[in-house]
Motif scaffolding. Structure first.
Motif, PDB file in Angstrom:
ATOM      1  N   LEU A   1       0.848  -1.190   0.000  1.00 62.51           N
ATOM      2  CA  LEU A   1       0.000   0.000   0.000  1.00 62.51           C
ATOM      3  C   LEU A   1       0.886   1.245   0.000  1.00 62.51           C
ATOM      4  O   LEU A   1       1.643   1.478   0.948  1.00 62.51           O
ATOM      5  CB  LEU A   1      -0.918   0.012   1.226  1.00 62.51           C
ATOM      6  N   GLU A   2       0.781   2.042  -1.061  1.00 63.12           N
ATOM      7  CA  GLU A   2       1.564   3.267  -1.161  1.00 63.12           C
ATOM      8  C   GLU A   2       0.706   4.451  -0.711  1.00 63.12           C
ATOM      9  O   GLU A   2      -0.359   4.709  -1.273  1.00 63.12           O
ATOM     10  CB  GLU A   2       2.031   3.479  -2.602  1.00 63.12           C
ATOM     11  N   SER A   3       1.173   5.173   0.320  1.00 67.12           N
ATOM     12  CA  SER A   3       0.371   6.273   0.866  1.00 67.12           C
ATOM     13  C   SER A   3       1.152   7.020   1.937  1.00 67.12           C
ATOM     14  O   SER A   3       2.107   6.494   2.521  1.00 67.12           O
ATOM     15  CB  SER A   3      -0.924   5.726   1.472  1.00 67.12           C
ATOM     16  N   ALA A   4       0.684   8.233   2.208  1.00 71.82           N
ATOM     17  CA  ALA A   4       1.224   9.010   3.327  1.00 71.82           C
ATOM     18  C   ALA A   4       0.338   8.871   4.559  1.00 71.82           C
ATOM     19  O   ALA A   4       0.567   9.516   5.580  1.00 71.82           O
ATOM     20  CB  ALA A   4       1.332  10.484   2.931  1.00 71.82           C
ATOM     21  N   ALA A   5      -0.679   8.028   4.472  1.00 75.42           N
ATOM     22  CA  ALA A   5      -1.582   7.798   5.606  1.00 75.42           C
ATOM     23  C   ALA A   5      -0.814   7.154   6.757  1.00 75.42           C
ATOM     24  O   ALA A   5       0.264   6.584   6.571  1.00 75.42           O
ATOM     25  CB  ALA A   5      -2.745   6.904   5.181  1.00 75.42           C
ATOM     26  N   ASP A   6      -1.394   7.234   7.963  1.00 74.79           N
ATOM     27  CA  ASP A   6      -0.710   6.703   9.140  1.00 74.79           C
ATOM     28  C   ASP A   6      -0.614   5.180   9.086  1.00 74.79           C
ATOM     29  O   ASP A   6      -1.414   4.495   8.441  1.00 74.79           O
ATOM     30  CB  ASP A   6      -1.432   7.146  10.417  1.00 74.79           C
ATOM     31  N   GLU A   7       0.374   4.652   9.793  1.00 76.07           N
ATOM     32  CA  GLU A   7       0.680   3.222   9.740  1.00 76.07           C
ATOM     33  C   GLU A   7      -0.485   2.360  10.227  1.00 76.07           C
ATOM     34  O   GLU A   7      -0.758   1.298   9.660  1.00 76.07           O
ATOM     35  CB  GLU A   7       1.920   2.930  10.583  1.00 76.07           C
ATOM     36  N   ALA A   8      -1.175   2.823  11.261  1.00 73.69           N
ATOM     37  CA  ALA A   8      -2.285   2.037  11.817  1.00 73.69           C
ATOM     38  C   ALA A   8      -3.388   1.844  10.777  1.00 73.69           C
ATOM     39  O   ALA A   8      -3.947   0.754  10.633  1.00 73.69           O
ATOM     40  CB  ALA A   8      -2.840   2.710  13.067  1.00 73.69           C
ATOM     41  N   THR A   9      -3.695   2.905  10.030  1.00 75.48           N
ATOM     42  CA  THR A   9      -4.726   2.826   8.986  1.00 75.48           C
ATOM     43  C   THR A   9      -4.315   1.850   7.891  1.00 75.48           C
ATOM     44  O   THR A   9      -5.109   1.006   7.464  1.00 75.48           O
ATOM     45  CB  THR A   9      -4.966   4.219   8.372  1.00 75.48           C
ATOM     46  N   LEU A  10      -3.065   1.963   7.459  1.00 75.16           N
ATOM     47  CA  LEU A  10      -2.583   1.100   6.380  1.00 75.16           C
ATOM     48  C   LEU A  10      -2.499  -0.358   6.823  1.00 75.16           C
ATOM     49  O   LEU A  10      -2.832  -1.266   6.055  1.00 75.16           O
ATOM     50  CB  LEU A  10      -1.216   1.582   5.898  1.00 75.16           C
ATOM     51  N   THR A  11      -2.089  -0.572   8.057  1.00 76.24           N
ATOM     52  CA  THR A  11      -1.989  -1.944   8.568  1.00 76.24           C
ATOM     53  C   THR A  11      -3.364  -2.601   8.646  1.00 76.24           C
ATOM     54  O   THR A  11      -3.533  -3.760   8.240  1.00 76.24           O
ATOM     55  CB  THR A  11      -1.324  -1.960   9.950  1.00 76.24           C
ATOM     56  N   ALA A  12      -4.340  -1.867   9.135  1.00 67.93           N
ATOM     57  CA  ALA A  12      -5.698  -2.417   9.255  1.00 67.93           C
ATOM     58  C   ALA A  12      -6.288  -2.723   7.879  1.00 67.93           C
ATOM     59  O   ALA A  12      -6.873  -3.794   7.668  1.00 67.93           O
ATOM     60  CB  ALA A  12      -6.582  -1.426  10.004  1.00 67.93           C
ATOM     61  N   LEU A  13      -6.122  -1.788   6.948  1.00 69.84           N
ATOM     62  CA  LEU A  13      -6.628  -2.001   5.594  1.00 69.84           C
ATOM     63  C   LEU A  13      -5.891  -3.154   4.921  1.00 69.84           C
ATOM     64  O   LEU A  13      -6.511  -4.030   4.298  1.00 69.84           O
ATOM     65  CB  LEU A  13      -6.466  -0.725   4.763  1.00 69.84           C
ATOM     66  N   GLY A  14      -4.570  -3.151   5.046  1.00 71.69           N
ATOM     67  CA  GLY A  14      -3.767  -4.186   4.424  1.00 71.69           C
ATOM     68  C   GLY A  14      -4.120  -5.575   4.924  1.00 71.69           C
ATOM     69  O   GLY A  14      -4.157  -6.538   4.143  1.00 71.69           O
TER      70      GLY A  14
END
Length: 306
Positions: free
Chosen positions: A171-184
């Protein structure tokens, strides 16, 4: 040519078609396995084979993630008993971490220095002698992003990061790690269940699409519809196949209605930063490897009269 019990068994395992249908398909195609699969599908007797055959080998799939990079590796063994061995599990965990720097090259992994001395291949040879069962490093892959997160998921975990199915999501993004981890994690679980063949329809194997088109043509011709209608039927079949097998257009298994592309877009909107799903890898243990099951073959032989 004479159809063997082993051929009938293999075709039945791959297609879930009836035993006699499999025998007829092989007879019609002179024993050509791939042609027999297609023959059954044109008759509506089998579903599409999504990969290269049934899962049959033992061992473990291991995953490792370091920041914005992840690696997945498959190490095979002869029996599931070895997959529960602590020495074997430690080896798979170590080589998964080493694979982070192999760029998907399994030969490069074999030549890497193993913790404690020697190379990975030498350690594998030592394990074979110690455990008393053949083992092999089969394949590896990596994914990465310049910014964002790589998230891993293991299905049927035997230990942390080790299991029967390993998935990586980039996932490529500047979003916070918690958001990306949950989505991923959610997308990785979807991938484990839905088994997409590519990220987008444009990424699907052209040879696979051509094969699907030929199967669709046969079905359309046998429908008796006018040529212009048959052509539309073929195109409709190809679009349906692409939609069902490309990750971004697949329907999210957790709600059974939202395309994955829309799930990712919604998460980015909520986070206030665009999120791009740029890559994924899915390794299923033993995918495409066949293991002989003589007792079942004998059963097929008796029933099919082979």
């Amino acid at each position: 040519m004479a159809v063997t019990a082993a051929q009938v068994k293999e075709l039945r395992d791959r297609t879930n078609a009836g035993m006699m249908d499999c025998k007829k398909a092989l007879a019609e195609t002179n024993g050509d396995m791939e042609a027999a699969v297609d023959w059954l599908r044109t008759k509506g007797l089998a579903a599409a084979a999504k990969k290269s055959g049934r899962t049959a080998a033992e061992g473990l799939v291991g995953v490792a993630v370091d920041g914005t990079k992840g690696a997945v590796i498959e190490v095979n063994s002869e029996t599931d008993f070895v997959a529960k061995n602590e020495t074997f599990q430690a080896f798979v965990k170590d080589v998964a971490e080493l694979a982070l720097n192999a760029d998907g090259d399994i030969e490069a992994v074999k030549g890497m220095s193993y913790p404690g001395g020697g190379t990975v291949e030498e350690k594998l040879t030592s394990n074979i002698a110690t455990i008393g069962e053949n083992q092999s490093l089969r394949r590896t892959a990596t994914v990465s992003v310049p910014q964002g997160a790589v998230v891993s998921y293991v299905h049927n975990a035997a230990a942390p990061g080790l299991g029967k199915i390993g998935v990586l999501v980039a996932l490529e993004s500047a979003a916070d790690e918690a958001t990306l981890t949950a989505l991923g994690k959610q997308i990785a679980m979807h991938i484990a269940a839905a088994n997409p063949l590519a990220l987008t329809d444009a990424d699907l194997d052209p040879e696979m699409i051509a094969r699907e088109r030929e199967i669709a043509k046969v079905k359309a011709m046998e429908s008796g519809k006018p040529e212009n209608i048959a052509e539309k039927m073929v195109e409709g079949s190809i679009k349906k196949f692409a939609k069902e097998n490309a990750l971004l257009s697949q329907v999210f298994v957790m709600d059974n209605k939202t395309p994955i592309a829309d799930v990712v877009a919604a998460a980015g909107k909520e986070a206030g930063n665009e999120i791009k799903l740029t890559a994924f890898e899915r390794f299923q243990l033993g995918e495409g490897i066949e293991k002989e099951e003589s007792d079942f073959a004998a059963e097929v032989a008796a029933a099919a009269g082979a």
